[in-house]
Design an enzyme around this catalytic site. Sequence first.
Site, short mmCIF file in Angstrom:
data_model
loop_
_atom_site.label_atom_id
_atom_site.label_comp_id
_atom_site.label_asym_id
_atom_site.label_seq_id
_atom_site.Cartn_x
_atom_site.Cartn_y
_atom_site.Cartn_z
N LYS B 27 0.84 -1.19 0.00
CA LYS B 27 0.00 0.00 0.00
C LYS B 27 0.88 1.26 0.00
CE LYS B 27 -3.69 0.20 2.84
NZ LYS B 27 -4.98 0.58 2.21
N ARG B 97 -3.24 2.85 8.72
CA ARG B 97 -3.53 1.56 8.08
C ARG B 97 -2.27 0.70 8.00
NH1 ARG B 97 -6.75 4.83 4.45
NH2 ARG B 97 -8.90 4.03 4.31
N GLY B 106 -8.21 -7.91 4.75
CA GLY B 106 -8.98 -8.06 5.99
C GLY B 106 -8.19 -8.60 7.15
N MET B 108 -5.28 -7.33 8.51
CA MET B 108 -4.71 -6.33 9.38
C MET B 108 -5.75 -5.24 9.65
SD MET B 108 -1.84 -7.71 9.71
CE MET B 108 -1.23 -6.39 10.73
N ARG B 353 -3.36 -1.43 -6.26
CA ARG B 353 -2.52 -2.62 -6.12
C ARG B 353 -2.90 -3.58 -7.24
NH1 ARG B 353 -5.45 -5.04 -0.67
NH2 ARG B 353 -7.57 -5.02 -1.52
N HIS B 469 -15.34 -9.64 1.88
CA HIS B 469 -14.36 -10.58 2.43
C HIS B 469 -14.56 -11.98 1.88
CE1 HIS B 469 -12.84 -13.41 5.52
NE2 HIS B 469 -11.83 -12.55 5.55
N ARG B 575 3.68 -46.60 -9.36
CA ARG B 575 3.93 -47.34 -8.11
C ARG B 575 3.35 -48.74 -8.25
NH1 ARG B 575 1.16 -42.76 -7.46
NH2 ARG B 575 2.16 -40.93 -6.53
N ARG B 631 8.45 -47.91 -10.72
CA ARG B 631 9.19 -48.17 -9.49
C ARG B 631 8.89 -49.57 -8.99
NH1 ARG B 631 7.78 -44.64 -4.32
NH2 ARG B 631 5.96 -46.00 -4.36
N GLU B 753 16.28 -40.71 -2.47
CA GLU B 753 15.30 -40.36 -1.44
C GLU B 753 15.83 -40.57 -0.04
OE1 GLU B 753 11.81 -42.88 -1.79
OE2 GLU B 753 13.00 -44.55 -2.54
N SER B 772 15.72 -40.18 -9.94
CA SER B 772 14.46 -39.50 -9.74
C SER B 772 14.38 -39.14 -8.26
CB SER B 772 13.30 -40.41 -10.13
OG SER B 772 12.08 -39.75 -9.87
N GLY B 774 12.96 -38.56 -4.93
CA GLY B 774 11.76 -38.87 -4.16
C GLY B 774 11.77 -37.94 -2.96
N THR B 775 11.31 -36.73 -3.18
CA THR B 775 11.49 -35.70 -2.14
C THR B 775 10.55 -35.88 -0.96
OG1 THR B 775 10.16 -34.24 -3.54
CG2 THR B 775 12.55 -33.97 -3.60
N ASN B 776 9.53 -36.73 -1.07
CA ASN B 776 8.73 -37.01 0.13
C ASN B 776 9.60 -37.69 1.17
OD1 ASN B 776 6.63 -36.14 -1.44
ND2 ASN B 776 5.62 -38.12 -1.60
N ASP B 777 10.20 -38.81 0.79
CA ASP B 777 11.05 -39.53 1.73
C ASP B 777 12.32 -38.75 2.05
OD1 ASP B 777 9.25 -41.50 1.98
OD2 ASP B 777 10.60 -43.14 1.46
N CYS B 839 9.89 -36.90 -8.50
CA CYS B 839 8.58 -37.55 -8.51
C CYS B 839 7.90 -37.46 -7.15
CB CYS B 839 8.69 -39.00 -8.95
SG CYS B 839 9.67 -40.02 -7.84
N TYR B 859 13.09 -33.19 -15.88
CA TYR B 859 11.63 -33.20 -15.86
C TYR B 859 11.11 -33.17 -14.43
CZ TYR B 859 11.83 -38.15 -14.58
OH TYR B 859 12.07 -39.33 -13.93
#
Lengths: 893, 893
Positions: B27, B97, B106, B108, B353, B469, B575, B631, B753, B772, B774-777, B839, B859
Amino acid sequence: MTQKWVYHFGDGQADGEASMKNLLGGKGANLAEMSSLGLPVPSGFTVTTEVCTYYTQNDKAYPETLKEEVAQAVKAIETHMGAQFGDPDNPLLVSVRSGARVSMPGMMDTVLNLGLNDKTVEGLASQSKDERFAWDSYRRFIQMYADVVMGMSHHDFETILDDHKDRLGHENDTDVTATQWKEIVAEYKDLVEQDLRRPFPDDVQEQLWGAIGAVFGSWQIPRAVTYRRLNAIPEEWGTAVNIQAMVFGNMGEDCSTGVAFTRDPSTGENYFYGEYLVNAQGEDVVAGIRTPQSLTLKGREREGGDLPSMEENMPAVFAQLAEVRLKLENHYKEMQDIEFTVQQNKLYMLQTRTGKRTAAAALKIAVDMVNEGMISQDEALLRIDANALDQLLHPTLDPKSAREVLGKGLPASPGAASGQLVFTADEAETRAKNEEDVILARTETSPEDIHGMHAARGILTSRGGMTSHAAVVARGMGRACVAGAGGLQIDAQSKTLTAQGQILKEGDIVTIDGSTGEIMKGAVPTLPPQMSGEFEIIMSWADEARRMKVRTNAETPDDAQKAIEFGAEGVGLCRTEHMFFDPERIQKVREMIFAEDKAGRDEALAHLLPAQRSDFEQLFTIMQGLPVTVRLLDPPLHEFLPHDDKDVQNFAQNAGLDEALVKRRLSELSESNPMLGHRGCRLGLTYPEIYAMQARAILEAALVTQAHTEIMIPLIVSRKEFKILKDVIDQEAQKVFEEQGKSVEYLVGTMIEIPRAALMADDIAKEAQFFSFGTNDLTQTTLGMSRDDSGSFLPDYVSKGVFGIDPFVSLDQEGVGQLVEIAVERGSKTRPDLKLGICGEHGGDPASIDFCERVGLDYVSCSPFRVPIARLAAAQASIRHQKCVEKKTSKAA
Amino acid sequence: MTQKWVYHFGDGQADGEASMKNLLGGKGANLAEMSSLGLPVPSGFTVTTEVCTYYTQNDKAYPETLKEEVAQAVKAIETHMGAQFGDPDNPLLVSVRSGARVSMPGMMDTVLNLGLNDKTVEGLASQSKDERFAWDSYRRFIQMYADVVMGMSHHDFETILDDHKDRLGHENDTDVTATQWKEIVAEYKDLVEQDLRRPFPDDVQEQLWGAIGAVFGSWQIPRAVTYRRLNAIPEEWGTAVNIQAMVFGNMGEDCSTGVAFTRDPSTGENYFYGEYLVNAQGEDVVAGIRTPQSLTLKGREREGGDLPSMEENMPAVFAQLAEVRLKLENHYKEMQDIEFTVQQNKLYMLQTRTGKRTAAAALKIAVDMVNEGMISQDEALLRIDANALDQLLHPTLDPKSAREVLGKGLPASPGAASGQLVFTADEAETRAKNEEDVILARTETSPEDIHGMHAARGILTSRGGMTSHAAVVARGMGRACVAGAGGLQIDAQSKTLTAQGQILKEGDIVTIDGSTGEIMKGAVPTLPPQMSGEFEIIMSWADEARRMKVRTNAETPDDAQKAIEFGAEGVGLCRTEHMFFDPERIQKVREMIFAEDKAGRDEALAHLLPAQRSDFEQLFTIMQGLPVTVRLLDPPLHEFLPHDDKDVQNFAQNAGLDEALVKRRLSELSESNPMLGHRGCRLGLTYPEIYAMQARAILEAALVTQAHTEIMIPLIVSRKEFKILKDVIDQEAQKVFEEQGKSVEYLVGTMIEIPRAALMADDIAKEAQFFSFGTNDLTQTTLGMSRDDSGSFLPDYVSKGVFGIDPFVSLDQEGVGQLVEIAVERGSKTRPDLKLGICGEHGGDPASIDFCERVGLDYVSCSPFRVPIARLAAAQASIRHQKCVEKKTSKAA
């Protein structure tokens, strides 16, 4: 240039030397070295360990040029020995033996007398002028070759021999005549053809290549694999094969064979210790089939043998041997384990190697050799296997206690042990798994018994000497052992031990004393281990040499006291949660966990505060101003909770809570992967009041005892997280100091036990004043392997060579080690005076301690009993990495 | 030089500019920019976000020089406005403000009319010549200030006002007279004193600093914290405070206030879209208390309003505003969301804005602006929030389906949704947690409702406009929303919705169409989402611009088909274990697990082979030669096992096994930390026959379909481990090819992973043909946090700022990201043509995709519905990191 696969030795020269153990194996390298030294070594050659690797990787094929190289090498022996391989008139006979980089006693197989067949046996008879000897050698060869190369059981051959002896009324093999041996040989050959549907090989080349292949193949047999796993020997090392002209210790009464140590391997005393057998082949000594005679008169007096010592019996050859002893020790500057054969009063050296010894002997030999001016203090320190010190820390029998002695054998491996009597290795393993102490009793042991020996507290045999399989292996493992107790009848069939008319059964309790050789009925009380004078000397040398400090992981007064006695220089890990499990406290801990809000938790914590404070006061008092690292609450809360229904009921009643509520909360608190769950500083973040209480208890105790405390936050992954919790501690400290009107210095630091913490070490070090590597958890997360669950696959990982050694036993230096190095480098960059230590189990493992020295940690911390090991290992590491020593002066801990 | 804490704007000049959002907030920066552009901005100044950070870190203290700087800045406003702050005759009034770096609608708080007290109100009355207005302003100020700064509930003030109105018979606030306002003001002040035991502050400086502190303090209130967590806004950004001379839209009928978008934020159409209220203050529009009038005639026609548009009502000022609209769009080259006030026919700009918009509008505006020559294709792509495309992928109502329409409101956020009617945010959350679809109905929403809106499928309000809102927040969240449906009575007390005489209760099913504004009874069938023309254009531009390929995580034919439609260029993760859960197969899987030996496993596997092969054939056929990464078996075996007693009984019976045996085996297979247990390639190592069967199924199917397969081994930690398993696959492949007399190409690669795999990537790449991530593990192990268990502490970690955002939602770039970078760098060094992909769930997250571009992956792979998002995000990443684009030609996937 083509690769050289075969190395010649003998006739006072050699292609190789002692330093080439990796390529030639220990036996081959030392045969080459002895040959170059001018010692009488029968001519021969070594096929390298690289051929073993090639053989394993190429489906049992050999390098192309090997055949030709072997043929050339055989020719060289023929020339030197003046005999031809396969010659019916004057045949050359050879032995074929394995030899890996390190000694693997009894693991690998040997074939003797190779080159005999129906024709050459006649040549041997006419050359030796002893037909009986020739046919005895032939039958030994057939039996050994059929067993080792062709996979038959030697038992079947023994049955044939026993039948003959029974029929002929012979008691000893030496009573069998040449003609009788001929008949037995014929039956042996028939047995082979019947069993295998192919004849025993007559062709000597076929015999030779069969034996070479069998040695390489035996690298992969299960007992070799087991031994490697137990001894952390990588599979890829492979074994070499040594082919050597035969010499005969069994050609008559002017022949003998023996093994000796240049000093006493049990006590370290500087006297020529050994055994020999007249008119025997070497295998007869090692196998323990005949109980051998002492080498020296002194030995005979000590051990009370009936038969004359070699010193008495063959004084000239003995004098020659005693000279060889001194020559070898002076050359190697190390106690040697040697094998020799005397053929018609001529001495031949068959092997020399560094002798295995007890830890006590290792200390004495090292100290003596320094005093004798042979080696330096640093060399002495490097000579001792730090892990083996463990043996000295074992209990001995209380001399005042009553004992009912059943018999006596040789004191083969020190330490006293009591346990249930068992008669098979499998039974030993089964009972040990049920946490029972067992003593394994066998007539004699063989490599098949290794798992049972490992599981037992002590080993007892009725046959065999100090160098028998049982004795050598037990010393290596640090198990108590009494060997060759001839007065005992050990019957594995009926599972009984008979001694002095008493019959003991499986499960009866016995005690053995591996330092005296006594076997006793029942459990005899023991005394804690006593440190020898040499131990203190070595420790003082180690303390001079090492850069790293050694602390201990301890929280109970007993452990702390023990660690101080062992020389610990502080506590590296005091696990506060262990103090929570006290029965009187656990109720309050549980109430804290079940509290609905902060007020409820505060109330329970108020009850725990005085208890924790008093624990710390005790610990700090014992540690007398040495630094103490206290780790705040770490495990997931549900570890503290009641588990069975009765516990739940009791707890609910005492806490005045509804049982259903308690059960609901229990299920809420259970986690799928608690190791990765709500634990460590995550508890501190959600319940800061717990950490505040612990900080208060530590600091109030520190004010009373003027302790030097280091408060450690576990499981940190980021600087911000650390800062939030450091603020909690610092604020509580401020309160305590204001209340008491005085203050005490303290540090706040973190465990590095999560990969992210290592990666973010530069940032975390902005706030943390010390790092302590929690390599147990760091190994679990870096490898994604739970220590608790890895039992189902980790043995496969070790046996298939994915890991050289269990990474929970010795730090995975190439993987986990990278993260430690990253954290050290980045942390120190941010904060050059960052204090660095390790408090995982690896802190007591010599190989891991070496790594810690290399990356520049300030201290290692380990369990009390491993403190001496760590002191020595740290010294060894310092010596190896001299350049790091310069750091010592510039950065005092 | 001392730091500058305050920035002035107004009177055609400014200290700041639009690019300084980080320091001045959105702002403040835009007020400065508009002021410099010569637009009519009331004079004022901005206190920087750095003061907020200082305030938070220093226990609510201010920088030393701030007081003086603020005083100077107030003086500048006084000079420009010709009025004095606190002057009883000609008082300067200001608004206070908040304004953070990004818009937080809404979240702040704002205080208007600050500077009024019992004396200055008289000055305002005489200056404005409107006593009624002055006292109305005063009572608004008290109410707002007491609420925002002093923490009282505005509800209590409304009760006083309502009582007065009832008593006086007034329907609207505008009916209240000056005298009556005076009485109300007195009562307001009494209420404050009663409640807080201190008087309402008269001192204007006290008012000002109270308001500034309240804005900074409000950065930490729970609803702000929640919003930041949901929108990934870091806590450390802080908010600025804007103090600005008041202008009044409520000084009479020649006054008004309004908000507008330079284009339609719902459809993107290029027409001036907005709402205004005559004789009102700005907050009246945003709060949705009075339903506002259209800005333009066209708008009024479209929405069917009764009251005249601003274009009709105030043509001259409207013309001026329309000019401002064009000027702003031409200047910012972006659709703007503006706020304005007209005071006595003079236009003032209060805010501009970047306007929030629906995904459809974002696409249309971007495409239109390219066609209008305003921006380039690349700029257009960067304009679109990739995550928001999700909205376009939502279902619409089936036009042919019968529907019972209950009423109509504004089409506030697109998409159709059905669900159970609920009346409170808490109830919405509770039912959503039980997997129930809910529609949240409220008279109007407020920031306290955010968690319920997030949990709901759709939001329905009876009051408020398109900029209320409810509407703004729902569009941001991608939830369907119908707002201002005045024909409905929504009663949260009785939990009923009344429409056309029908009463619906909590739990009744309704459907809303956020694209038309219709509310319907019951569940109306929906159609799958239709892609607009602009969607296709943007996707084609994205495909031109991106370097990385986009694949999908899919194993079922449905998912694969859907992904192909969305533009997937292959399967990044199939999987195989998902295929094992089929009821017909699970019995055989279980039999395999319970088999005593390899023969038993082989038999069970032989039953599974044809099923797996046929699955792969289907999948490969759908993928039409695109690469498919399969896999091999990954989860711990016990996931496949029967759990309850009945299951166990059935399984044992069918398998012909003893129930006790099954139970024993179940307990043997259970693990304390299955995530770190016997799973992934560890199963392949202990049971190679499982991987062999899977390799066979894949390759037999590949031979039939000529598929391009990549066989992926999970959970690898070392090269040797990988090699052992690659050999299993290659040997099976050789068998299959020999049997069939033909072959097909395939790759064998690994998941990265586990931290150790990343660290050892150089070594592993010697054998692996692709990585590949395996970013979860990898996130679980690198952070030592189980995704399943982190619910109990991760929210605390995000709210306390340890993590900016849940690391399972968006990749922890500074921690886990380091390991990805290490693996990419080391792997590529060993094997320059190593194929690299991701993946994990992060493969569909735009911020993580940007990271993947930066480190040079080939990829990303994500769930089918996120494929378009990934295509756009990959394009945006390519554009941002132009230098990587050069790689495109040299390295085709």
